[in-house]
Design a protein around this motif. Structure first.
Motif, PDB file in Angstrom:
ATOM      1  N   UNK A   1       0.821  -1.213   0.000  1.00 40.65           N
ATOM      2  CA  UNK A   1       0.000   0.000   0.000  1.00 40.65           C
ATOM      3  C   UNK A   1       0.854   1.261   0.000  1.00 40.65           C
ATOM      4  N   UNK A   2       1.861   1.296   0.873  1.00 45.25           N
ATOM      5  CA  UNK A   2       2.688   2.488   0.987  1.00 45.25           C
ATOM      6  C   UNK A   2       3.530   2.687  -0.266  1.00 45.25           C
ATOM      7  N   UNK A   3       4.081   1.603  -0.797  1.00 50.83           N
ATOM      8  CA  UNK A   3       4.873   1.714  -2.027  1.00 50.83           C
ATOM      9  C   UNK A   3       4.010   2.174  -3.187  1.00 50.83           C
ATOM     10  N   UNK A   4       2.780   1.682  -3.252  1.00 48.93           N
ATOM     11  CA  UNK A   4       1.863   2.110  -4.317  1.00 48.93           C
ATOM     12  C   UNK A   4       1.600   3.604  -4.231  1.00 48.93           C
ATOM     13  N   UNK A   5       1.458   4.115  -3.013  1.00 53.53           N
ATOM     14  CA  UNK A   5       1.239   5.545  -2.844  1.00 53.53           C
ATOM     15  C   UNK A   5       2.450   6.345  -3.300  1.00 53.53           C
ATOM     16  N   UNK A   6       3.634   5.960  -2.816  1.00 55.14           N
ATOM     17  CA  UNK A   6       4.843   6.705  -3.168  1.00 55.14           C
ATOM     18  C   UNK A   6       5.113   6.657  -4.672  1.00 55.14           C
ATOM     19  N   UNK A   7       4.919   5.479  -5.275  1.00 51.01           N
ATOM     20  CA  UNK A   7       5.154   5.338  -6.717  1.00 51.01           C
ATOM     21  C   UNK A   7       4.183   6.208  -7.507  1.00 51.01           C
ATOM     22  N   UNK A   8       2.915   6.169  -7.133  1.00 52.08           N
ATOM     23  CA  UNK A   8       1.900   6.976  -7.819  1.00 52.08           C
ATOM     24  C   UNK A   8       2.199   8.463  -7.659  1.00 52.08           C
ATOM     25  N   UNK A   9       2.590   8.862  -6.467  1.00 50.83           N
ATOM     26  CA  UNK A   9       2.912  10.253  -6.175  1.00 50.83           C
ATOM     27  C   UNK A   9       4.050  10.745  -7.069  1.00 50.83           C
ATOM     28  N   UNK A  10       5.160  10.015  -7.062  1.00 48.61           N
ATOM     29  CA  UNK A  10       6.349  10.470  -7.777  1.00 48.61           C
ATOM     30  C   UNK A  10       6.192  10.366  -9.292  1.00 48.61           C
TER      31      UNK A  10
END
Length: 500
Positions: free
Chosen positions: A110-119
């Motif tokens: 979940x957290x990696x998906x957020x960071x990847x989507x953000x960047x």
């Protein structure tokens, strides 16, 4: 033997990245005791430090804890040995992502998906496109119904406009500079950090600024104030108008990277805000107001890193094509108000707040790390209370004013956010507060938008409005609730201040 050599190499890499001498950690446990997310972790901060100290770096890289760490820097601020503990969590996470040696816990996904989507959206346009972020995150996680009701409400409020989200040209003009920053960040590691030594650290606040009516100062709204925190932007501009301060928005500013950059790539977390620093210097700005605490934190720490590192300055020059003076100073809303002075603000009050019982909530990033922020005491700040008293309100004495609310993990770790905000709200209520005052859009989101879900889970707290400090200053100086966009808050906030 091969494992020992590899382990020693990883440990040396961490020591170079953080500046730590891990032998200095004597496992006092203060980092874990103060960690807001410690109860969710398999290996809380003290144990991560022990794993690194003992050479079990790969075991640390596989820890679930890295995906619950909020980045609040409480651990670093309270370490009696001056260890960079939050930086260790970030560096271990970054090493894990690059090597593929990571936890298989759902939180990591979940957290990696957020960071990847953000960047990804920042790399594409230079600024965070919030709707694109949400869509990408939901496709990666299949959490399609999460926050659907909140999303619809924000559309009705005008905070999210699906049409302009796909058709507007809210992008950086020089996107090639953003791409170059990402390429540099992908192709190089950390610059060597200055060595840290055990020292007795005492806080001494910086000298207050001198802000006077009629001044023009720079303005860095950041990405959220153009979207989901649009009410904060409206409020800030109205407050400055009432105080006689003119704002000059930095031309062609870009996203600072916020939580996602510093959680995954240290070089990216410095170079993205460094470009804003260069633009502010080029445009001749002495002070730049950054209302978002996360943006302010990234800008201040990036400026400090640039001052300390010739390598970073050279990389920034390769992006911008010129040297930067590091003259412009990014400041927060509270620094601006302190610089104007409580007595001067009090003279402008026409509608005093009539002893409203308010909990001044600083959160974590306004006061940490205190060697960079230097604004107020990191454990017991009081400068927001001074402004609130000047407006006629009554700040309460409470214990959770610097406890982290979960910051940027509001989408990826919703249950944890609700647990953290419940503790904060419970303590404020017990101590007589009727509402919160904040100076950060992330704090506002977690205390305001997440409040309904939190109260349903715990069912022991009444509804508590959440005001930006700029709301209260503007209204006390004569603005109406509608002029500061109180109608765009989730928790009804107009009733308490309607008849001032």
């Amino acid at each position: 033997m091969e494992h020992t050599i590899r382990t020693d190499s990883l440990k040396r890499q961490l020591e170079q990245t953080t500046g730590n001498n891990y032998a200095c950690c004597y496992q006092c446990g203060k980092c874990t005791a103060g960690c807001p997310a410690g109860g969710f972790m398999d290996n809380p901060p003290a144990r991560i430090m022990r794993l690194v100290q003992a050479g079990y770096v790969e075991e640390a890289m596989q820890s679930d804890s890295l995906w619950y760490c909020i980045g609040c820097m409480t651990c670093t601020a309270r370490c009696p040995q001056n260890m960079e503990i939050a930086g260790t969590m970030d560096a271990v996470r970054e090493m894990g992502l690059k090597s593929g040696i990571v936890s298989t816990d759902k939180a990591k996904k979940l957290v990696t998906a957020f960071h990847t989507s953000f960047l990804n959206t920042v790399r594409k346009s230079g600024r965070l496109q919030e709707l694109a972020l949400v869509n990408s995150y939901k496709l990666r996680t299949r959490t399609f119904l999460q926050d659907a009701g909140a999303g619809l409400k924000m559309m009705k409020q005008g905070k999210i406009n699906p049409v302009t989200a796909f058709t507007s040209k809210e992008t950086v003009e020089h996107k090639e500079e953003i791409e170059k920053i990402f390429q540099i960040a992908e192709g190089s590691g950390h610059a060597a950090a200055p060595r840290r030594k055990p020292v007795k650290r005492t806080f001494k606040a910086d000298e207050p600024l001198r802000i006077t009516s009629g001044m023009t100062i720079g303005y860095y709204p950041g990405c959220s104030l153009s979207g989901t925190a649009k009410d904060y932007d409206i409020s800030i501009r109205k407050m400055c108008d009432r105080l006689g301060i003119r704002l000059h928005e930095i031309e062609d500013w870009n996203c600072c990277g916020a939580s996602s950059a510093h959680a995954t790539n240290h070089k990216l977390s410095v170079l993205l805000p460094a470009r804003n620093q260069a633009l502010a210097d080029q445009q001749g700005l002495d002070y730049v107001l950054a209302p978002c605490a996360a943006c302010l934190n990234r800008q201040v720490t990036a400026r400090k890193a640039l001052m300390e590192s010739e390598e970073l300055r050279a990389e920034l020059k390769s992006v911008m094509g010129r040297e930067t003076e590091l003259k412009a100073r990014f400041i927060g809303v509270m620094q601006l108000l302190e610089g104007m002075g409580a007595e001067e603000i009090k003279k402008r009050v026409t509608h005093p707040l009539k002893e409203l019982p308010l909990a001044c909530y600083y959160g974590c990033l306004l006061v940490r790390p205190f060697d960079a922020m230097g604004y107020d005491d990191p454990e017991n700040p009081t400068k927001m209370e001074a402004i609130v008293e000047a407006l006629g309100a009554k700040p309460v004495d409470w214990a959770y004013k610097v406890e982290c609310c979960g910051a940027g993990l509001t989408m990826a770790q919703q249950e944890m956010i609700e647990d953290l905000t419940h503790k904060i709200a419970k303590n404020a209520t017990v101590n007589g507060a009727g509402a919160f005052v904040v100076a950060c859009p992330l704090c506002h989101t977690n205390l305001d938008m997440r409040q309904e879900g939190m109260r349903k889970r715990y069912n022991d707290i009444s509804s508590m409005p959440v005001y930006y400090i700029s709301d209260l200053v503007a209204m006390a100086c004569g603005a109406s609730p509608e002029e500061v966009a109180l109608d765009k808050h989730f928790v009804p906030a107009t009733g308490m201040v309607r008849n001032l």
